[in-house]
Motif scaffolding. Structure first.
Motif, short mmCIF file in Angstrom:
data_model
loop_
_atom_site.label_atom_id
_atom_site.label_comp_id
_atom_site.label_asym_id
_atom_site.label_seq_id
_atom_site.Cartn_x
_atom_site.Cartn_y
_atom_site.Cartn_z
N GLN A 1 37.44 50.95 27.15
CA GLN A 1 36.20 50.10 27.61
C GLN A 1 35.89 50.27 28.49
O GLN A 1 35.08 49.84 29.34
CB GLN A 1 36.21 49.03 26.12
N ALA A 2 36.70 49.67 29.90
CA ALA A 2 36.17 49.07 31.46
C ALA A 2 37.49 50.37 32.33
O ALA A 2 38.29 49.72 31.91
CB ALA A 2 36.42 48.09 31.40
N LEU A 3 36.46 50.94 32.77
CA LEU A 3 37.49 51.79 33.81
C LEU A 3 38.24 51.06 34.64
O LEU A 3 39.52 51.29 34.76
CB LEU A 3 36.90 53.45 34.01
N PHE A 4 37.24 50.38 35.24
CA PHE A 4 37.85 49.42 36.51
C PHE A 4 37.26 48.16 35.90
O PHE A 4 36.79 47.79 36.88
CB PHE A 4 38.43 50.17 37.38
N ASN A 5 37.97 47.49 35.54
CA ASN A 5 37.14 46.07 35.05
C ASN A 5 37.87 45.01 35.82
O ASN A 5 37.85 43.78 36.26
CB ASN A 5 37.50 46.06 33.55
N GLY A 6 39.14 45.29 37.26
CA GLY A 6 39.64 44.34 38.44
C GLY A 6 40.93 43.99 38.01
O GLY A 6 40.97 43.10 38.80
N ASP A 7 40.92 43.77 36.99
CA ASP A 7 42.68 43.46 36.31
C ASP A 7 42.91 44.34 37.74
O ASP A 7 43.39 45.19 37.81
CB ASP A 7 42.92 43.60 34.69
N VAL A 8 44.57 43.32 38.08
CA VAL A 8 45.50 44.51 38.64
C VAL A 8 46.79 44.17 38.68
O VAL A 8 47.74 43.29 38.52
CB VAL A 8 45.48 43.73 40.18
N LEU A 9 47.81 45.43 38.45
CA LEU A 9 48.88 45.30 37.52
C LEU A 9 49.77 46.50 38.32
O LEU A 9 49.48 47.79 39.03
CB LEU A 9 49.00 46.00 36.31
N LEU A 10 50.89 46.07 39.86
CA LEU A 10 51.51 47.06 40.57
C LEU A 10 52.82 45.89 40.43
O LEU A 10 53.48 45.23 39.82
CB LEU A 10 51.11 46.33 41.94
N ALA A 11 53.80 47.78 40.52
CA ALA A 11 55.04 47.62 40.26
C ALA A 11 55.75 48.30 41.17
O ALA A 11 55.34 49.28 41.34
CB ALA A 11 55.41 47.64 39.22
N ALA A 12 56.57 47.62 42.43
CA ALA A 12 57.65 48.43 43.11
C ALA A 12 58.90 47.90 43.05
O ALA A 12 59.30 47.02 42.42
CB ALA A 12 56.68 48.58 44.42
N GLN A 13 59.60 48.50 43.62
CA GLN A 13 61.61 48.52 43.86
C GLN A 13 61.49 48.18 45.10
O GLN A 13 61.34 48.91 46.37
CB GLN A 13 62.34 49.75 43.06
N ALA A 14 62.50 46.47 45.60
CA ALA A 14 62.76 46.77 46.71
C ALA A 14 63.67 47.48 47.17
O ALA A 14 64.48 48.36 46.03
CB ALA A 14 62.67 45.66 47.31
N PRO A 15 64.25 48.06 48.10
CA PRO A 15 65.28 48.39 48.74
C PRO A 15 67.27 47.95 48.51
O PRO A 15 67.74 48.72 47.78
CB PRO A 15 65.40 47.95 50.33
N ALA A 16 66.63 46.95 47.67
CA ALA A 16 67.59 46.20 46.96
C ALA A 16 68.00 46.15 45.67
O ALA A 16 68.74 45.67 45.30
CB ALA A 16 67.85 44.97 47.25
N GLY A 17 66.57 47.15 45.03
CA GLY A 17 67.12 46.91 43.53
C GLY A 17 66.40 46.37 42.63
O GLY A 17 66.47 46.85 41.72
N GLN A 18 65.72 45.23 43.37
CA GLN A 18 64.59 44.63 42.28
C GLN A 18 63.45 45.33 42.33
O GLN A 18 63.18 46.15 42.96
CB GLN A 18 64.26 43.28 43.30
N LEU A 19 63.11 44.45 41.28
CA LEU A 19 61.24 45.13 40.79
C LEU A 19 61.01 44.19 40.90
O LEU A 19 60.60 43.21 40.18
CB LEU A 19 61.79 45.45 38.99
N PHE A 20 59.98 44.06 41.72
CA PHE A 20 58.61 43.61 42.32
C PHE A 20 57.35 43.97 40.72
O PHE A 20 57.22 45.05 41.48
CB PHE A 20 58.37 43.29 43.17
N VAL A 21 56.67 42.95 40.82
CA VAL A 21 55.86 42.66 39.67
C VAL A 21 54.14 42.39 40.22
O VAL A 21 55.17 40.99 40.52
CB VAL A 21 55.86 42.67 38.26
N LEU A 22 53.24 42.18 40.50
CA LEU A 22 51.80 41.58 40.77
C LEU A 22 51.30 41.61 39.54
O LEU A 22 50.84 43.15 39.47
CB LEU A 22 51.36 41.98 42.30
N LEU A 23 50.83 40.43 38.77
CA LEU A 23 49.85 40.32 38.20
C LEU A 23 48.63 39.86 38.21
O LEU A 23 48.86 38.64 38.64
CB LEU A 23 50.34 40.28 36.31
#
Length: 230
Positions: free
Chosen positions: A177-199
């Motif tokens: 219903q909203a193609l971009f409503n301002g909610d942000v979800l990011l995920a990326a893997q650090a060099p040591a293997g950890q998975l970082f998530v930003l919401l």
């Protein structure tokens, strides 16, 4: 400034037609005349009058059929039709309205009443024009908003979804219903293997929010790539 409209008079009686044309012209309107419904239809196509004074009973094509066809060809535009009639039976008067008539005036014609009815129909035309104009503005605004939202999603997807949101341990749902409503979800893997998530919930909607969120996404991916936890 006096009201001046283009008015089509449809009357098979030559004397009545001339009398009515004189009354209407003296009131400051441009007059077109036809002797039957078929002539009226041709004149309507050619001149597109703003109002029609239509006799009900005529040869070749009566006013009922002519009114229906004029209304069809007018489309969204309101072209008021005032029936000129000596009919007094309620059924016949209802038939005038059912055929597309907006009002009727009895013969013999009273110039004062005729003028009042013409002015009333003109006000209806103005009201309809205002409503259609507002409808078109709303439709244009809605199209622009959807285009902006599509652009926002395309811009943000290139940056925000460059990470690893497709990882097996991440589940999310994107609202259609909203193609971009301002909610942000990011995920990326650090060099040591950890998975970082930003919401987060970025301020705004649409294109401004997408553009504003891009530096946040770039910062997050840059810090994660260097192994920073926060």
């Amino acid at each position: 400034m006096p009201l001046s409209l283009s008015i089509l008079i449809v009357e098979d009686g030559a004397a009545d037609r001339m009398l009515l044309a004189t009354i209407v012209a003296r009131q400051g309107h441009r007059v077109l005349t036809a002797g039957n419904g078929l002539e009226a239809l041709a004149l309507f196509e050619q001149e597109r009058p703003q109002l029609v004074l239509m006799d009900a009973l005529m040869p070749v094509m009566d006013g009922f059929e002519a009114a229906r066809l004029i209304k069809q060809r007018a489309g969204d535009e309101l072209v008021p039709i005032i029936f000129l009639t000596s009919l007094s039976e309620p059924r016949e008067l209802v038939r005038c309205l059912d055929a597309g008539g907006d009002d009727f005036i009895a013969k013999p014609y009273d110039p004062v009443i005729l003028q009042a009815k013409i002015q009333a129909m003109h006000r209806l035309r103005q009201l309809q024009a205002t409503v259609l104009g507002q409808r078109d503005l709303i439709a244009d605004h809605n199209r622009q908003l959807l285009d902006e939202q599509r652009a926002a999603k395309a811009i943000f997807d290139k940056v925000a979804h460059a990470g690893c949101l497709d990882a097996g341990n991440i589940r999310y749902r994107q609202s259609p219903q909203a193609l971009f409503n301002g909610d942000v979800l990011l995920a990326a893997q650090a060099p040591a293997g950890q998975l970082f998530v930003l919401l987060g919930d970025f301020t705004g909607h649409g294109l401004p929010a997408a553009i504003g969120a891009m530096p946040l996404a770039e910062t997050f991916y840059g810090m994660t790539a260097k192994g920073y936890a926060s």
